[in-house]
Motif scaffolding. Structure first.
Motif, PDB file in Angstrom:
ATOM      1  N   LYS A 367      69.603  12.660  -7.427  1.00  0.00           N
ATOM      2  CA  LYS A 367      70.162  11.176  -6.759  1.00  0.00           C
ATOM      3  C   LYS A 367      70.735  11.866  -5.584  1.00  0.00           C
ATOM      4  O   LYS A 367      70.467  10.824  -4.499  1.00  0.00           O
ATOM      5  CB  LYS A 367      71.458  11.149  -7.845  1.00  0.00           C
ATOM      6  N   TYR A 368      71.006  13.026  -5.268  1.00  0.00           N
ATOM      7  CA  TYR A 368      71.418  13.472  -3.648  1.00  0.00           C
ATOM      8  C   TYR A 368      70.220  13.128  -2.823  1.00  0.00           C
ATOM      9  O   TYR A 368      70.322  12.411  -1.925  1.00  0.00           O
ATOM     10  CB  TYR A 368      72.108  14.856  -3.912  1.00  0.00           C
ATOM     11  N   GLU A 369      69.034  13.571  -3.075  1.00  0.00           N
ATOM     12  CA  GLU A 369      67.846  13.369  -2.480  1.00  0.00           C
ATOM     13  C   GLU A 369      67.305  12.154  -2.349  1.00  0.00           C
ATOM     14  O   GLU A 369      67.104  11.746  -1.278  1.00  0.00           O
ATOM     15  CB  GLU A 369      66.734  14.296  -3.253  1.00  0.00           C
ATOM     16  N   ARG A 370      67.534  11.386  -3.261  1.00  0.00           N
ATOM     17  CA  ARG A 370      67.114   9.804  -3.498  1.00  0.00           C
ATOM     18  C   ARG A 370      68.083   9.082  -2.187  1.00  0.00           C
ATOM     19  O   ARG A 370      67.437   8.306  -1.556  1.00  0.00           O
ATOM     20  CB  ARG A 370      67.093   9.294  -4.709  1.00  0.00           C
ATOM     21  N   HIS A 371      69.318   9.532  -2.468  1.00  0.00           N
ATOM     22  CA  HIS A 371      70.130   8.700  -1.238  1.00  0.00           C
ATOM     23  C   HIS A 371      70.057   9.242   0.001  1.00  0.00           C
ATOM     24  O   HIS A 371      70.463   8.524   0.991  1.00  0.00           O
ATOM     25  CB  HIS A 371      71.535   8.940  -1.820  1.00  0.00           C
ATOM     26  N   ASN A 372      69.319  10.622   0.062  1.00  0.00           N
ATOM     27  CA  ASN A 372      69.393  11.093   1.460  1.00  0.00           C
ATOM     28  C   ASN A 372      68.042  10.562   2.243  1.00  0.00           C
ATOM     29  O   ASN A 372      68.244  10.611   3.790  1.00  0.00           O
ATOM     30  CB  ASN A 372      68.833  12.677   1.216  1.00  0.00           C
ATOM     31  N   LYS A 373      67.166   9.475   1.609  1.00  0.00           N
ATOM     32  CA  LYS A 373      66.024   9.320   2.480  1.00  0.00           C
ATOM     33  C   LYS A 373      66.419   8.205   3.733  1.00  0.00           C
ATOM     34  O   LYS A 373      65.668   8.659   4.879  1.00  0.00           O
ATOM     35  CB  LYS A 373      65.161   8.512   1.420  1.00  0.00           C
ATOM     36  N   GLU A 374      67.383   7.555   3.220  1.00  0.00           N
ATOM     37  CA  GLU A 374      67.987   6.585   4.511  1.00  0.00           C
ATOM     38  C   GLU A 374      68.141   7.039   5.860  1.00  0.00           C
ATOM     39  O   GLU A 374      67.870   6.723   6.744  1.00  0.00           O
ATOM     40  CB  GLU A 374      68.631   5.417   3.768  1.00  0.00           C
ATOM     41  N   ILE A 375      69.330   7.888   5.436  1.00  0.00           N
ATOM     42  CA  ILE A 375      69.909   8.653   6.721  1.00  0.00           C
ATOM     43  C   ILE A 375      68.577   9.542   7.306  1.00  0.00           C
ATOM     44  O   ILE A 375      68.683   9.809   8.589  1.00  0.00           O
ATOM     45  CB  ILE A 375      70.963   9.140   6.313  1.00  0.00           C
ATOM     46  N   SER A 376      67.948  10.152   6.431  1.00  0.00           N
ATOM     47  CA  SER A 376      66.904  11.047   6.895  1.00  0.00           C
ATOM     48  C   SER A 376      65.822  10.523   7.876  1.00  0.00           C
ATOM     49  O   SER A 376      65.284  11.052   8.593  1.00  0.00           O
ATOM     50  CB  SER A 376      66.182  11.973   5.864  1.00  0.00           C
ATOM     51  N   ARG A 377      65.613   9.237   7.639  1.00  0.00           N
ATOM     52  CA  ARG A 377      64.765   8.337   8.293  1.00  0.00           C
ATOM     53  C   ARG A 377      65.326   8.130   9.789  1.00  0.00           C
ATOM     54  O   ARG A 377      64.653   7.895  10.619  1.00  0.00           O
ATOM     55  CB  ARG A 377      64.154   7.134   7.596  1.00  0.00           C
ATOM     56  N   ALA A 378      66.568   7.797   9.642  1.00  0.00           N
ATOM     57  CA  ALA A 378      67.377   7.485  10.893  1.00  0.00           C
ATOM     58  C   ALA A 378      67.395   8.691  11.683  1.00  0.00           C
ATOM     59  O   ALA A 378      67.085   8.355  13.006  1.00  0.00           O
ATOM     60  CB  ALA A 378      68.592   6.994  10.274  1.00  0.00           C
ATOM     61  N   PHE A 379      67.411   9.701  11.202  1.00  0.00           N
ATOM     62  CA  PHE A 379      67.850  11.073  12.044  1.00  0.00           C
ATOM     63  C   PHE A 379      67.025  12.180  11.483  1.00  0.00           C
ATOM     64  O   PHE A 379      67.358  13.139  11.037  1.00  0.00           O
ATOM     65  CB  PHE A 379      69.192  11.172  12.101  1.00  0.00           C
ATOM     66  N   PRO A 380      65.638  11.901  11.779  1.00  0.00           N
ATOM     67  CA  PRO A 380      64.578  12.970  11.253  1.00  0.00           C
ATOM     68  C   PRO A 380      64.371  14.251  11.560  1.00  0.00           C
ATOM     69  O   PRO A 380      64.020  15.046  11.182  1.00  0.00           O
ATOM     70  CB  PRO A 380      63.303  12.177  11.573  1.00  0.00           C
ATOM     71  N   PHE A 381      65.282  14.581  12.894  1.00  0.00           N
ATOM     72  CA  PHE A 381      65.347  15.869  13.425  1.00  0.00           C
ATOM     73  C   PHE A 381      66.641  16.522  13.075  1.00  0.00           C
ATOM     74  O   PHE A 381      66.947  17.758  13.713  1.00  0.00           O
ATOM     75  CB  PHE A 381      65.163  15.690  15.036  1.00  0.00           C
ATOM     76  N   ILE A 382      67.352  16.003  12.327  1.00  0.00           N
ATOM     77  CA  ILE A 382      68.687  16.784  11.693  1.00  0.00           C
ATOM     78  C   ILE A 382      68.224  17.467  10.419  1.00  0.00           C
ATOM     79  O   ILE A 382      67.617  16.874   9.375  1.00  0.00           O
ATOM     80  CB  ILE A 382      69.849  15.885  11.637  1.00  0.00           C
ATOM     81  N   PRO A 383      68.263  18.945  10.346  1.00  0.00           N
ATOM     82  CA  PRO A 383      67.878  19.651   9.139  1.00  0.00           C
ATOM     83  C   PRO A 383      68.634  19.142   7.995  1.00  0.00           C
ATOM     84  O   PRO A 383      69.794  18.558   8.222  1.00  0.00           O
ATOM     85  CB  PRO A 383      68.353  20.944   9.604  1.00  0.00           C
ATOM     86  N   LYS A 384      68.022  19.291   6.915  1.00  0.00           N
ATOM     87  CA  LYS A 384      68.709  18.752   5.435  1.00  0.00           C
ATOM     88  C   LYS A 384      70.169  19.522   5.248  1.00  0.00           C
ATOM     89  O   LYS A 384      70.810  18.479   4.670  1.00  0.00           O
ATOM     90  CB  LYS A 384      67.741  19.020   4.360  1.00  0.00           C
ATOM     91  N   GLU A 385      70.494  20.635   5.754  1.00  0.00           N
ATOM     92  CA  GLU A 385      71.745  21.053   5.325  1.00  0.00           C
ATOM     93  C   GLU A 385      72.918  20.214   6.018  1.00  0.00           C
ATOM     94  O   GLU A 385      74.035  20.615   5.674  1.00  0.00           O
ATOM     95  CB  GLU A 385      72.020  22.497   5.570  1.00  0.00           C
ATOM     96  N   LEU A 386      72.445  19.558   6.786  1.00  0.00           N
ATOM     97  CA  LEU A 386      73.463  18.636   7.658  1.00  0.00           C
ATOM     98  C   LEU A 386      73.434  17.259   7.202  1.00  0.00           C
ATOM     99  O   LEU A 386      74.252  16.441   7.682  1.00  0.00           O
ATOM    100  CB  LEU A 386      73.447  18.735   9.048  1.00  0.00           C
TER     101      LEU A 386
END
Length: 387
Positions: A367-386
């Motif tokens: 669930k955490y990863e699923r919700h992560n996709k939207e903000i990861s697309r917005a800021f693709p250069f920020i590593p996942k631990e942040l």
């Protein structure tokens, strides 16, 4: 500062083994070298201030201590990590945590501060900031991003900010506006104030229940994420303790990332285990909260095997629901026949309570990863631990 202070001495790249200064270090990492800058204040020649910088063997800053006359003591802790994104991008992240302590309080607690493992308990967190430099190894393109937590004057309010600046290609800044997302977080319940959200060049992730936790680094997320799952499991009035700096004594516990201790109702995170992402942390936290639920039902089913469990029995009494009673009986049977990790690693994984806790943890991680996709697309250069 240049108009107010003057330089007295500057000592650079000195070996830490020869350090005899009095700077109060917060970092547990032992430095390799240090720099010491001593400054004076114009018109007050008896006032001497010292800025000390501690570095590792590669020259990276570990910590910088500011002992400025007339001001609170201030420390900045630095952590440098390199991450890869895909096959052609390298991200260097520098995480900076700033803490301060009032001088009178420092003098009063100096001995306790020197002795305790987690010295930051005495200091006030002011600002956490992470700088990311993403470099494409094939094209040389660079992207600068920031993740910032700023404490407000109100102790329960923080501003969380994600920023990505225009790309640099061939040494030239591209003509574009920076991307930015900012919002205010209530650190008691980790709710975002709706009227505080500001966005530029990105869409606000509206359905991300983890958004208020994204700007936290992994260490700082341990307690808030645990509290989130405790509340969701309706265990928030059960006297559950969360220890993010657990120093295990038992050899078996030294192999675990985290443990739930049913004797005192505590969730413990091993201090020297480094989680690779907040997704992994979410899995661990949810896993341990599920154990808390299991022992809560076991306590109501049997009266419990410890003071914490006995208190839960007196607090809620025996189970009346037949469905919950069946669940509790299954947990009691597993607890009574439990095989520990130290006894048999293979059989340990077959424990019914471990199977269910792993299932709950993995479900939360997905669930955490699923919700992560939207903000990861917005800021693709920020590593996942942040994120």
């Amino acid at each position: 500062m240049p108009h107010e202070y003057y330089l007295i001495t500057k000592n650079l790249n000195r070996k830490f083994v020869k350090y005899k200064g009095t700077a109060q270090r917060l970092s547990s990492q032992k430095p390799y070298s240090y720099d010491e800058v001593i400054i004076g204040k114009y018109g007050k020649f008896e006032d001497i201030s010292i800025i000390t910088t501690f570095r590792d063997s590669k020259g990276n800053i570990i910590e910088r201590c500011f002992d400025i006359v007339g001001k609170p003591l201030k420390n900045r802790l630095y952590t440098v990590r390199e991450n890869t994104i895909g096959e052609d991008k390298i991200v260097k992240s520098t995480h900076i945590k700033q803490y301060s302590i009032k001088r009178k309080y420092y003098e009063r607690c100096k001995n306790e501060i020197s002795e305790i493992n987690n010295k930051t308990l005495f200091f006030t967190p002011e600002k956490f900031e992470t700088h990311h430099i993403s470099t494409n190894i094939n094209t040389g393109e660079k992207v600068f991003s920031h993740v910032i937590q700023s404490n407000l004057t109100k102790p329960t309010k923080e501003i969380h900010t994600f920023v990505e600046y225009p790309h640099i290609i061939g040494g030239k800044i591209q003509k574009a506006k920076k991307k930015m997302l900012e919002f205010m977080v209530n650190t008691i319940n980790y709710k975002i104030a709706p009227n505080s959200v500001k966005a530029q060049g990105v869409c606000v992730p509206k359905h991300d229940e983890y958004l208020a936790y994204r700007a936290l680094d992994i260490e700082d997320a341990k307690v808030p994420l645990s509290l989130k799952y405790i509340k969701e499991r309706k265990l928030n009035n059960m006297d559950i303790i969360i220890n993010p700096y657990y120093h295990p004594i038992d050899e078996t516990d030294r192999r675990a990332k985290s443990i739930f201790d049913s004797t005192d109702g505590s969730i413990n995170y091993r201090y020297n285990y480094k989680y690779k992402s907040k997704q992994e942390l979410a899995e661990s936290a949810r896993h341990e909260v599920e154990h808390a639920w299991q022992f809560f039902l076991h306590a109501r089913n049997t009266g419990g095997d410890s003071i914490w469990q006995l208190n839960r029995f007196f607090q809620f009494g025996p189970i009346k629901s037949k469905k919950m009673q069946a669940e509790a009986a299954s947990y009691t049977n597993s607890i009574n026949n439990y095989v520990s990790l130290g006894e048999n690693p293979v059989e340990y994984k077959k424990n019914y309570i471990e199977i269910n806790a792993r299932k709950a943890g993995k479900k939360e991680a997905l669930k955490y990863e699923r919700h992560n996709k939207e903000i990861s697309r917005a800021f693709p250069f920020i590593p996942k631990e942040l994120l």
